[in-house]
Write a protein that holds these residues in place. Structure first.
Motif, PDB file in Angstrom:
ATOM      1  N   THR A 102     -12.590  -6.099 -27.625  1.00 35.27           N
ATOM      2  CA  THR A 102     -11.170  -6.510 -27.427  1.00 35.27           C
ATOM      3  C   THR A 102     -10.581  -5.706 -28.710  1.00 35.27           C
ATOM      4  O   THR A 102      -9.406  -5.052 -28.504  1.00 35.27           O
ATOM      5  N   TYR A 103     -10.984  -5.777 -29.893  1.00 37.59           N
ATOM      6  CA  TYR A 103     -10.379  -4.998 -31.130  1.00 37.59           C
ATOM      7  C   TYR A 103     -10.189  -3.607 -30.717  1.00 37.59           C
ATOM      8  O   TYR A 103      -9.268  -3.032 -30.924  1.00 37.59           O
ATOM      9  N   VAL A 104     -11.441  -2.937 -30.300  1.00 36.94           N
ATOM     10  CA  VAL A 104     -11.348  -1.200 -30.039  1.00 36.94           C
ATOM     11  C   VAL A 104     -10.220  -1.138 -29.098  1.00 36.94           C
ATOM     12  O   VAL A 104      -9.630  -0.408 -28.885  1.00 36.94           O
ATOM     13  N   VAL A 105     -10.099  -1.843 -27.967  1.00 37.99           N
ATOM     14  CA  VAL A 105      -9.226  -1.832 -26.862  1.00 37.99           C
ATOM     15  C   VAL A 105      -7.802  -1.663 -27.479  1.00 37.99           C
ATOM     16  O   VAL A 105      -6.849  -1.003 -27.038  1.00 37.99           O
ATOM     17  N   GLN A 106      -7.742  -2.710 -28.468  1.00 35.97           N
ATOM     18  CA  GLN A 106      -6.130  -3.077 -28.890  1.00 35.97           C
ATOM     19  C   GLN A 106      -5.923  -1.933 -29.777  1.00 35.97           C
ATOM     20  O   GLN A 106      -4.836  -1.258 -29.782  1.00 35.97           O
ATOM     21  N   GLN A 107      -7.000  -1.096 -30.135  1.00 36.85           N
ATOM     22  CA  GLN A 107      -6.531   0.009 -31.058  1.00 36.85           C
ATOM     23  C   GLN A 107      -6.060   1.369 -30.275  1.00 36.85           C
ATOM     24  O   GLN A 107      -5.543   2.320 -31.038  1.00 36.85           O
TER      25      GLN A 107
END
Length: 133
Positions: A69-74
């Motif tokens: 989720t963190y990576v997608v938000q980046q």
């Protein structure tokens, strides 16, 4: 040849048993690495892939969804790679790799987005060490 296949299966079982004693992330890494290695090089590749996939210091299973989720938000662009995205594959050094945030306790590896998949990469060799699905 038959002995090599039996030995490979035994080595695989031993690797999986060892991984079961380690962290959940290691177990996933061993299984994913074995599958990727088998695709590339058959039974001997499965053994090598299992060993590579069980590398310590990867994202633990319980943190994988949050990390993804963190990576997608980046919103990092995905690198288009013509090879198979499997543990043990060496990516070109033109792939942009990013630091893993400190709260994931991953200091050895960096991450990238390759063919829409989040992967941990050894920054010295550009080998994929874990796939975060």
């Amino acid at each position: 040849m038959k002995r090599a296949l039996v030995w490979s299966g035994g080595a695989m079982a031993a690797a999986l048993a060892l991984a079961a004693c380690e962290s959940p992330g290691t177990t996933t890494g061993v299984v994913t690495g074995a599958a990727g290695g088998a695709l590339v090089a058959g039974p001997p590749g499965a053994v090598v892939g299992a060993a590579a996939g069980g590398i310590a210091g990867a994202i633990a299973d319980e943190n994988a969804p949050r990390f993804r989720t963190y990576v997608v938000q980046q919103q990092h662009p995905s690198f288009a790679y013509s090879g198979d995205v499997v543990v043990g594959a060496t990516l070109p050094n033109t792939v942009v790799i990013y630091d893993v945030p400190p709260d994931y306790n991953v200091t050895t590896y960096k991450y990238a987005v390759v063919n829409g998949r989040v992967v941990l990469v050894d920054p010295t060799t550009y080998r994929i060490v874990q796939i975060i699905d």
